[in-house]
Design a protein around this motif. Structure first.
Motif, PDB file in Angstrom:
ATOM      1  N   PHE A  54      25.940  -3.074 -30.104  1.00 19.28           N
ATOM      2  CA  PHE A  54      27.276  -3.470 -30.556  1.00 19.28           C
ATOM      3  C   PHE A  54      27.200  -4.487 -31.685  1.00 19.28           C
ATOM      4  CE2 PHE A  54      30.794  -6.537 -30.234  1.00 19.28           C
ATOM      5  CZ  PHE A  54      31.856  -5.697 -30.518  1.00 19.28           C
ATOM      6  N   VAL A  55      26.330  -5.496 -31.548  1.00 19.84           N
ATOM      7  CA  VAL A  55      26.202  -6.521 -32.589  1.00 19.84           C
ATOM      8  C   VAL A  55      25.655  -5.915 -33.881  1.00 19.84           C
ATOM      9  CG1 VAL A  55      25.021  -8.653 -33.218  1.00 19.84           C
ATOM     10  CG2 VAL A  55      25.946  -8.385 -30.924  1.00 19.84           C
TER      11      VAL A  55
ATOM     12  N   PHE B  64       9.464  -6.399 -14.845  1.00 14.36           N
ATOM     13  CA  PHE B  64       9.479  -7.569 -15.713  1.00 14.36           C
ATOM     14  C   PHE B  64      10.924  -7.878 -16.081  1.00 14.36           C
ATOM     15  CE2 PHE B  64       5.505  -5.334 -16.358  1.00 14.36           C
ATOM     16  CZ  PHE B  64       4.562  -6.338 -16.219  1.00 14.36           C
ATOM     17  N   ASN B  65      11.113  -9.042 -16.662  1.00  9.05           N
ATOM     18  CA  ASN B  65      12.432  -9.391 -17.147  1.00  9.05           C
ATOM     19  C   ASN B  65      12.846  -8.405 -18.240  1.00  9.05           C
ATOM     20  OD1 ASN B  65      14.608 -10.652 -18.593  1.00  9.05           O
ATOM     21  ND2 ASN B  65      14.067 -12.561 -17.539  1.00  9.05           N
ATOM     22  N   PRO B  66      13.987  -7.723 -18.106  1.00  6.81           N
ATOM     23  CA  PRO B  66      14.365  -6.713 -19.102  1.00  6.81           C
ATOM     24  C   PRO B  66      14.619  -7.302 -20.482  1.00  6.81           C
ATOM     25  CG  PRO B  66      16.154  -7.109 -17.552  1.00  6.81           C
ATOM     26  CD  PRO B  66      14.944  -7.799 -17.000  1.00  6.81           C
ATOM     27  N   LEU B  67      14.985  -8.585 -20.557  1.00  6.50           N
ATOM     28  CA  LEU B  67      15.178  -9.207 -21.867  1.00  6.50           C
ATOM     29  C   LEU B  67      13.846  -9.311 -22.614  1.00  6.50           C
ATOM     30  CD1 LEU B  67      17.059 -10.550 -23.878  1.00  6.50           C
ATOM     31  CD2 LEU B  67      16.697 -12.722 -22.685  1.00  6.50           C
ATOM     32  N   ILE B  68      12.781  -9.639 -21.867  1.00  8.70           N
ATOM     33  CA  ILE B  68      11.455  -9.728 -22.488  1.00  8.70           C
ATOM     34  C   ILE B  68      10.980  -8.341 -22.921  1.00  8.70           C
ATOM     35  CG2 ILE B  68       9.047 -10.330 -22.081  1.00  8.70           C
ATOM     36  CD1 ILE B  68      10.018 -12.471 -20.154  1.00  8.70           C
ATOM     37  N   THR B  69      11.160  -7.346 -22.075  1.00 11.22           N
ATOM     38  CA  THR B  69      10.713  -5.996 -22.431  1.00 11.22           C
ATOM     39  C   THR B  69      11.535  -5.428 -23.576  1.00 11.22           C
ATOM     40  OG1 THR B  69      12.165  -5.099 -20.705  1.00 11.22           O
ATOM     41  CG2 THR B  69       9.873  -5.493 -20.118  1.00 11.22           C
ATOM     42  N   THR B  70      12.837  -5.763 -23.659  1.00 12.48           N
ATOM     43  CA  THR B  70      13.653  -5.305 -24.784  1.00 12.48           C
ATOM     44  C   THR B  70      13.147  -5.893 -26.090  1.00 12.48           C
ATOM     45  OG1 THR B  70      15.591  -5.143 -23.333  1.00 12.48           O
ATOM     46  CG2 THR B  70      15.984  -5.175 -25.705  1.00 12.48           C
ATOM     47  N   SER B  71      12.828  -7.196 -26.091  1.00 11.74           N
ATOM     48  CA  SER B  71      12.278  -7.824 -27.291  1.00 11.74           C
ATOM     49  C   SER B  71      10.917  -7.233 -27.648  1.00 11.74           C
ATOM     50  CB  SER B  71      12.156  -9.337 -27.080  1.00 11.74           C
ATOM     51  OG  SER B  71      13.403  -9.907 -26.742  1.00 11.74           O
ATOM     52  N   PHE B  72      10.112  -6.952 -26.612  1.00 17.39           N
ATOM     53  CA  PHE B  72       8.797  -6.374 -26.858  1.00 17.39           C
ATOM     54  C   PHE B  72       8.923  -4.948 -27.414  1.00 17.39           C
ATOM     55  CE2 PHE B  72       4.820  -4.326 -25.444  1.00 17.39           C
ATOM     56  CZ  PHE B  72       3.918  -5.160 -26.076  1.00 17.39           C
ATOM     57  N   GLN B  73       9.912  -4.209 -26.928  1.00 17.77           N
ATOM     58  CA  GLN B  73      10.141  -2.862 -27.446  1.00 17.77           C
ATOM     59  C   GLN B  73      10.501  -2.908 -28.928  1.00 17.77           C
ATOM     60  OE1 GLN B  73      13.121  -0.961 -25.095  1.00 17.77           O
ATOM     61  NE2 GLN B  73      11.837  -0.822 -23.280  1.00 17.77           N
TER      62      GLN B  73
ATOM     63  N   TYR C 105      21.392  -4.793 -22.127  1.00 14.83           N
ATOM     64  CA  TYR C 105      20.957  -5.461 -23.343  1.00 14.83           C
ATOM     65  C   TYR C 105      21.021  -4.508 -24.532  1.00 14.83           C
ATOM     66  CZ  TYR C 105      19.273  -8.981 -20.105  1.00 14.83           C
ATOM     67  OH  TYR C 105      19.196  -9.925 -19.119  1.00 14.83           O
ATOM     68  N   TYR C 106      20.686  -3.238 -24.327  1.00 13.50           N
ATOM     69  CA  TYR C 106      20.802  -2.258 -25.393  1.00 13.50           C
ATOM     70  C   TYR C 106      22.244  -2.143 -25.872  1.00 13.50           C
ATOM     71  CZ  TYR C 106      16.108  -0.706 -24.118  1.00 13.50           C
ATOM     72  OH  TYR C 106      14.771  -0.650 -23.855  1.00 13.50           O
ATOM     73  N   GLN C 107      23.187  -2.116 -24.942  1.00 19.30           N
ATOM     74  CA  GLN C 107      24.589  -2.015 -25.313  1.00 19.30           C
ATOM     75  C   GLN C 107      25.041  -3.229 -26.112  1.00 19.30           C
ATOM     76  OE1 GLN C 107      26.693  -1.448 -21.650  1.00 19.30           O
ATOM     77  NE2 GLN C 107      25.921   0.625 -21.322  1.00 19.30           N
TER      78      GLN C 107
ATOM     79  N   ILE D  95      10.970   0.998 -19.839  1.00 21.76           N
ATOM     80  CA  ILE D  95      12.325   1.396 -19.452  1.00 21.76           C
ATOM     81  C   ILE D  95      12.666   0.711 -18.143  1.00 21.76           C
ATOM     82  CG2 ILE D  95      13.850   3.332 -18.982  1.00 21.76           C
ATOM     83  CD1 ILE D  95      12.028   5.089 -20.608  1.00 21.76           C
ATOM     84  N   GLN D  96      13.337  -0.418 -18.221  1.00 23.97           N
ATOM     85  CA  GLN D  96      13.733  -1.174 -17.045  1.00 23.97           C
ATOM     86  C   GLN D  96      15.102  -0.700 -16.546  1.00 23.97           C
ATOM     87  OE1 GLN D  96      11.656  -3.554 -15.629  1.00 23.97           O
ATOM     88  NE2 GLN D  96      10.209  -2.757 -17.126  1.00 23.97           N
ATOM     89  N   ALA D  97      15.362  -0.975 -15.276  1.00 24.19           N
ATOM     90  CA  ALA D  97      16.605  -0.493 -14.671  1.00 24.19           C
ATOM     91  C   ALA D  97      17.838  -1.144 -15.278  1.00 24.19           C
ATOM     92  CB  ALA D  97      16.573  -0.743 -13.161  1.00 24.19           C
ATOM     93  N   SER D  98      17.762  -2.411 -15.638  1.00 30.14           N
ATOM     94  CA  SER D  98      18.921  -3.132 -16.154  1.00 30.14           C
ATOM     95  C   SER D  98      18.834  -3.416 -17.648  1.00 30.14           C
ATOM     96  CB  SER D  98      19.081  -4.462 -15.415  1.00 30.14           C
ATOM     97  OG  SER D  98      17.914  -5.250 -15.553  1.00 30.14           O
ATOM     98  N   ALA D  99      17.891  -2.769 -18.358  1.00 30.16           N
ATOM     99  CA  ALA D  99      17.761  -3.007 -19.791  1.00 30.16           C
ATOM    100  C   ALA D  99      18.891  -2.372 -20.586  1.00 30.16           C
ATOM    101  CB  ALA D  99      16.423  -2.477 -20.299  1.00 30.16           C
TER     102      ALA D  99
END
Length: 234
Positions: free
Chosen positions: A86-87, A15-24, A80-82, A73-77
């Protein structure tokens, strides 16, 4: 266009890692709130519930299931975590700077430094015997001194966000002992950040030059803001 597509979704991602990051983040908030409702009558603060939520959703429990791991846990997520870390870290440090009582810290700098240093030494003494196990687990063969120093820094870190939230939720931040605990954790964490930043700065010549430049710019901005505040007050 192709670069943007590679950043947003790698071929190995389901899935799109941005979507999974928000879902997490949403799942962590919901589960931590549930734990907080359950543990609040037992007198447990909010950060403890959030830690439990991270353990439940992390590789220790639910993420050990293959399908859950592939989704969460996506390969390129990690990119986005970094960025988000940072923010959030920048905003948190800014809020800490606004709430820091500098005159209190100056009056009690000796006691606060002793408490922070003593806690760091005790943490390193208790965690030192596990070095040989960490070397075997992470298969460290080179730069063991840097690994030792980094591990000691992680063990000595007081995690000031958790300390501050726990003291604030228990209504202990107005007492002298609570304020001393908060500022001791801040001094401890700033010392650990300084050590890690120094290690990174001396890892290469380019990073050393960048660290010197950032330090000079920071000092210049501090002095400019100081005189600007005097000017605007007048």
């Amino acid at each position: 266009m192709e670069a943007t597509e590679q950043l947003m979704c790698q071929p190995s991602d389901s899935f799109n890692p941005l979507i999974t990051t928000s879902f997490q983040v949403s799942c962590i908030l919901v589960i931590s709130h549930i734990f907080h409702l359950v543990l609040k009558p037992l007198g447990q603060p909010g950060p403890f519930a959030q830690l439990l939520a991270g353990v439940v959703l992390g590789p220790s429990l639910l993420s050990r299931i293959r399908r859950v791991k592939d989704f969460f846990i996506q390969a390129s997520a990690a990119k986005y975590y970094q960025f988000f870390s940072f923010v959030c870290r920048m905003l948190f440090m800014f809020s800490i700077g606004l709430e820091t009582d500098v005159p209190y810290l100056r009056r009690n700098i000796r006691v606060v430094s002793i408490v922070a240093g003593g806690g760091s030494i005790l943490a390193c003494l208790f965690g030192g015997p596990f070095f040989w196990l960490l070397i075997k687990v992470f298969n460290v063969t080179k730069e063991r001194f840097a690994f030792y120093l980094l591990t000691l820094t992680v063990l000595a870190n007081s995690a000031s966000p958790i300390v501050i939230r726990m003291i604030a939720e228990t209504k202990f931040d107005t007492a002298d002992l609570g304020r001393m605990a908060i500022y001791s954790s801040l001094v401890n964490e700033m010392s650990c950040v300084t050590i890690v930043s120094t290690l990174k700065a001396f890892s290469s010549f380019g990073r050393f030059g960048g660290a010197i430049l950032i330090t000079l710019v920071t000092v210049a901005v501090i002095f400019v803001n100081k005189y600007l505040s005097y000017f605007f007050n007048k």
